[in-house]
Structure formats: C-alpha cells, structure tokens
Enzyme design. Structure first.
Site, PDB file in Angstrom:
ATOM      1  N   LYS A  91       0.848  -1.192   0.000  1.00 17.34           N
ATOM      2  CA  LYS A  91       0.000   0.000   0.000  1.00 17.34           C
ATOM      3  C   LYS A  91       0.884   1.242   0.000  1.00 17.34           C
ATOM      4  O   LYS A  91       1.725   1.423   0.884  1.00 17.34           O
ATOM      5  CB  LYS A  91      -0.908  -0.001   1.235  1.00 17.34           C
TER       6      LYS A  91
ATOM      7  N   ASP B 112     -16.607   0.363   0.067  1.00 20.82           N
ATOM      8  CA  ASP B 112     -15.333  -0.105  -0.482  1.00 20.82           C
ATOM      9  C   ASP B 112     -14.331  -0.390   0.633  1.00 20.82           C
ATOM     10  O   ASP B 112     -13.257  -0.925   0.375  1.00 20.82           O
ATOM     11  CB  ASP B 112     -14.760   0.909  -1.478  1.00 20.82           C
TER      12      ASP B 112
HETATM   13  P1  AMP Z   1      -9.829   5.201   1.282  1.00 17.56           P
HETATM   14  O1  AMP Z   1     -10.940   6.075   1.743  1.00 17.56           O
HETATM   15  O2  AMP Z   1      -8.468   5.558   1.842  1.00 17.56           O
HETATM   16  O3  AMP Z   1     -10.119   3.758   1.490  1.00 17.56           O
HETATM   17  O4  AMP Z   1      -9.656   5.451  -0.297  1.00 17.56           O
HETATM   18  C1  AMP Z   1     -10.717   5.546  -1.195  1.00 17.56           C
HETATM   19  C2  AMP Z   1     -10.227   5.416  -2.619  1.00 17.56           C
HETATM   20  O5  AMP Z   1      -9.261   6.411  -2.908  1.00 17.56           O
HETATM   21  C3  AMP Z   1      -9.571   4.094  -2.951  1.00 17.56           C
HETATM   22  O6  AMP Z   1      -9.910   3.784  -4.267  1.00 17.56           O
HETATM   23  C4  AMP Z   1      -8.109   4.398  -2.816  1.00 17.56           C
HETATM   24  O7  AMP Z   1      -7.307   3.538  -3.562  1.00 17.56           O
HETATM   25  C5  AMP Z   1      -8.047   5.812  -3.347  1.00 17.56           C
HETATM   26  N1  AMP Z   1      -6.907   6.591  -2.820  1.00 17.56           N
HETATM   27  C6  AMP Z   1      -6.764   7.088  -1.568  1.00 17.56           C
HETATM   28  N2  AMP Z   1      -5.601   7.761  -1.457  1.00 17.56           N
HETATM   29  C7  AMP Z   1      -4.997   7.697  -2.669  1.00 17.56           C
HETATM   30  C8  AMP Z   1      -3.750   8.186  -3.202  1.00 17.56           C
HETATM   31  N3  AMP Z   1      -2.908   8.911  -2.474  1.00 17.56           N
HETATM   32  N4  AMP Z   1      -3.480   7.919  -4.490  1.00 17.56           N
HETATM   33  C9  AMP Z   1      -4.319   7.198  -5.246  1.00 17.56           C
HETATM   34  N5  AMP Z   1      -5.488   6.709  -4.819  1.00 17.56           N
HETATM   35  C10 AMP Z   1      -5.820   6.944  -3.545  1.00 17.56           C
HETATM   36 MG    MG Z   2     -10.280   2.145   1.018  1.00 15.74          MG
END
Ligand code: AMP
Ligand code: MG
Length: 493
Positions: A117, A260
């Site tokens: 990650k 998700d």
């Molecule tokens: P999360 O709320 O952290 O679970 O993220 C929600 C979505 O945003 C998921 O599809 C993650 O892969 C994407 N995401 C979060 N942070 C980043 C980042 N820095 N770069 C790319 N995708 C991100």
């Molecule tokens: Mg997530």
C-alpha cells in the site's frame, strides 16, 4: 534465501506463489508494477506476520527484500496487479474506485495475499499520487497488529518501509509503504462494481470464486432452498455482525465505513482515521472529514447493516429473488446484539448469561457516557477489582459516585455466587491494558519522522499482547494527555 539486488535485479522472498485472484482475469484487474521509492529503510516489522507467511528467519536482513517491499525490485514468482472496485462513500454512490495505491503482489501458496500500500499510481488512482505518508502507514501497521492482538479479525501488516521521497498533502511529508497481508482483500465494492455495470458474468465469476475459496459451506447449504448466493450473503452479514460487536465492545471507531472499505471476509480493513475511544462518548466522531457524523461510534452497527444492503443489492441478480435477499440479511439483527451482549458479559466477568444482564450492561455504558470515563482504563480497573476487591480505583473514575455505587451494587449482586478468581481471569483476558490510542501512535510517528523507529517497535510489542501486564510499559496504559484531543485525523493521508 534473499538474493542481492545487484546480482539479479529481482528479490526472492523464499515464498511460493499461486495465481489466486489474478486467475479471475483482466476484467477484474490491471497488471502493473509498483513505482520505486528511493533509498528505502525499515520503519517497523511484525515477526508474527513473517512467521505466518512462512518467511525465513533472516528475511529482513537483505537489501533486496527491503527494496522489493518498497516497490523497487520485482519479486520472483509474482506478477503484480491492481484490482477494480466501486462503492458507496458517505452514503452516496461514488462509481468506480479501485486499488488506487495498493498493489497486489500475489497470493502465497499458504493462501495469504500480499499487497504493497502506497506503491505508486494505478489506473484507479483518480488523480491521487498512489502514495501513502509515513504517519498513516505507521498507524495502519500498528493498528492491524493491535487488532489481531485483541483477537479482532483484521488484515495484517508485515512491515512499514519508508523513504525520504517527498509527497504533498496539507504539507510536504515523507512517503512509506505498508506491506499488508490477508486471506483476501475483496470488498463489498468489488461486487457493487460489476452489478452497477450490469456485468452479470463477472459478478457471478467473482461470487463463485469467493464462495469456493472462503465460504465453501454455502455450496451444500439447506438455507434458502439451497441458494448458495443467499447463503453467502447471510454468512457475510453474520461475520460482519460479529466484527461490529467486537469493535463496539472494545471501543474501536473505524472512521470511514464506506462500502469499499468493507471486507467480504468480515475483517477490519483500510485503517484511516480510526480511533480507540479515550473517554467513553457514544457519539464520538474520529474522522475530521466526517462533518455529519455518519460514521460516529454509535452509528457503526447500523452503517454496517446499511452497507450489507448495498451488498445484497449487488448480489440480487445472482440470488434472483428480492425477498430471499432481504431474508438473508435478517440474522444481522440477532447476531449483532447476541455477539455484543456476549462480549460485554465477558468484560463484566460473567461466563454465563442471565435475564437481567442487559440492564447491567446498559447501566454501565450510561454511567461511562455521562462521566466521559476512560473506556479502556475503566474495564481494566474493574478487572483489578474482581481480583483484589479494592473498589476505590474504579470508583475514583466517576464524579457521579451515587450512580456508580448503585450500579456496583447490582454488579456485586450478580456476582454473588461467582468464583472471583475465575471471573478476574476472564476479565483480564477480555479487557486489554493496552490499545493504540491516538496519542501513542502520534508519539511513535513523531520519533519516526526524526528517524528514531524504536518507539514503533516498543509500542508494537505491547499491542501484540495487550492483555499482558508488561511491567515497565505503564506509560502506554495511562490516561491520554490533554493534547490528545487536539489530534485531527482526516481521510487524506
Ligand atoms: P480510502 O478512503 O483511503 O479507502 O480510499 C478511497 C479510494 O481512494 C480508494 O480507491 C483508494 O485507492 C483511493 N486513494 C486514496 N488515497 C490515494 C492516493 N494517495 N493515491 C491514489 N489513490 C488513492
Ligand atoms: Mg479504502
């Protein structure tokens, strides 16, 4: 055996890999390689996870392994990829999301998927940089292992590797990678993705894969006239109910319960702005971005149920009957309260159920909330009282002494014929001395940012066995300092 990068340009972790999720094919994922981070260094490692994976004892002594787990060197026998999923975020359909910064290395022959990650951009990054900051990586690493130590289902973390590469959030920060490990990283959102796009063949292939791998008992079920997909939905909702009961009993606030971020295996997944409660506040909101309190502590069980409805909706084409799908969710309403009551009873040292347990549980939670009493310290001190009979350390926690004394009277009556030594033992095994409070994580993070990673290792050691006394580690078991309440943790990290 780990080979040197200079020699071969690849790292051999000494593991065997199998196709796993990758075998589902290109509709589900994109093949790609992690983007290297320069000059990696170790920030934290969990030997317990290394053993589970079957890594050799000297796994961390090689530069090649360090480079590989930071995304800079391919790993022999693997073909990395990112998966596509969609989801509901804060109650609203968000469309396609996907692994935007987590890259799957593969699945070991032992059945554990390994993800990096923060290992760079993917087709699902949606404008993000594919990176994770050191601070959030340490939090995820420590909390994964802390939850496991508490006996709560969770994805695990092998290590955090850092780099001085700079990334941009509210301010410039350094980048890191968490190596995550779980039997499966499939989320509710994976199913929602194919359902929303009316891709029933892929939806069915995914459900069949998950059922055959992780819920094989659904194939031979008598439930719902032998409908395997309905039995699957029911099994997921029961695992989710059991998970939520554990979160609520230990005082864990996830912070971003989007669909998700819901594991199909009922694991705690995607540690972001999570928090273990300090003072007990049922309405506590740990995510600074959650202005409406959708994911407040006391909302979590209902939100999980709402998320299960989204999963049911996604599985409907396979289940084939709306009434059956709704029926498959029904047991959440009994499993959650039963599991929760069971957990709370154990916290109270009660090995068996009795009629009036519910008022006893509700009574203490009400008192704790009224006084914003420190949740973890209360339960640990109550365990101490059961062992030595000294009520003062518990009583001292309450301003409302009258209220406390009245509750204590009914608690003592309930325990009138208890073997106190046995009850004390049950309570010590149920009420942790150590949880990953925000300020503890923060102290370890600040030291790490100054290149002193020893705090991460020390904290990890107590969190891995949080029910033990750990003499000398009392500083990790005390009340939070005043500044703890000023820590702001949001989604962006
Ligand atoms: P999360 O709320 O952290 O679970 O993220 C929600 C979505 O945003 C998921 O599809 C993650 O892969 C994407 N995401 C979060 N942070 C980043 C980042 N820095 N770069 C790319 N995708 C991100
Ligand atoms: Mg997530």
């Amino acid at each position: 055996m780990s080979l040197l990068a200079e020699d071969t340009g690849v790292a051999d972790l000494g593991l065997r890999w199998k196709p796993g999720f990758h075998a589902l094919g290109p509709a589900f994922l994109t093949d790609l390689r992690p983007t290297p981070l320069p000059d990696p260094y170790w920030v934290g490692r969990s030997e317990a996870v290394a053993r589970d994976l079957g890594l050799p004892p000297d796994w961390h002594s090689s530069q090649a392994t360090l480079a590989a787990l930071t995304g800079s060197l391919p790993i022999v026998g693997t073909s990395p990829f990112a998966t596509v999923y969609s989801g509901h975020q804060f109650g609203v359909w968000a469309g396609q999301l996907g692994d935007g910064r987590a890259i799957m290395i593969g699945e070991t022959e032992g059945g554990l998927e390994v993800q990096l990650k923060g290992a760079g951009r993917t087709p699902y990054s949606r404008g993000g940089d594919g990176r994770a900051v050191l601070r959030s990586s340490i939090r995820e690493f420590l909390c994964s292992e802390a939850m496991h130590g508490l006996g709560i289902p969770t994805t695990r973390a092998l290590c955090v590797t850092g780099s001085d590469a700079q990334i941009y959030r509210e301010e410039v920060e350094s980048a890191a990678v968490v190596t995550r490990v779980a039997p499966s990283f499939v989320r509710f959102g994976h199913f929602e993705h194919f359902a929303a796009n009316q891709r029933e063949d892929e939806l069915r292939a995914l459900a069949d894969y998950v059922i055959d791998r992780y819920y094989p008992e659904c194939r031979t079920t008598d439930r719902f006239g032998g409908n395997a997909y309905a039995a699957f939905l029911e099994a997921v909702s029961e695992r989710t109910a059991a998970l939520l009961a554990q979160w609520q009993a230990v005082g864990f606030c996830h912070g971003v319960m989007n669909t998700d971020n819901m594991s199909i295996l009922g694991l705690t997944i995607d540690y972001g702005p999570f928090q273990f409660l300090d003072g007990f506040d049922p309405r506590h909101i740990c995510n600074h971005s959650d202005t409406n309190g959708r994911y407040a502590f006391n909302q979590q069980p209902n939100v999980a149920y709402w998320n299960l409805f989204c999963l049911a909706q996604a599985l409907l084409p396979l289940i084939g009957d709306q009434e059956v799908a709704v029926a498959a969710l029904e047991s959440y309403k009994t499993v959650f309260p039963n599991e929760f009551e069971g957990r709370m009873r154990a916290k109270l040292g009660l090995a068996e159920a009795a009629e009036d347990d519910r008022p006893l549980i509700e009574g203490v939670l009400k008192l704790l909330a009224a006084g914003k009493v420190d949740y973890t310290i209360f339960w640990r001190r109550l365990s101490g009282f059961m062992a030595d009979g000294n009520v003062e350390p518990v009583r001292d926690l309450f301003l409302d002494r009258e209220g406390f004394d009245a509750w204590m009277l009914s608690f003592s009556e309930r325990h009138a014929s208890t073997d106190r030594a046995l009850a004390a033992e049950l309570m010590r095994r149920t009420n942790p001395k150590f949880v990953l409070r925000n300020h503890l994580g923060q102290q370890a993070i600040e030291a790490s940012q100054q290149k002193d990673h020893s705090g991460v290792a020390t904290l990890l050691a107590v969190l891995q066995t949080p029910f033990e006394e750990h003499p000398g580690a009392d500083a990790y078991a005390g009340f939070p300092p005043d500044w703890a309440s000023t820590i702001e943790i949001s989604c962006s990290s």
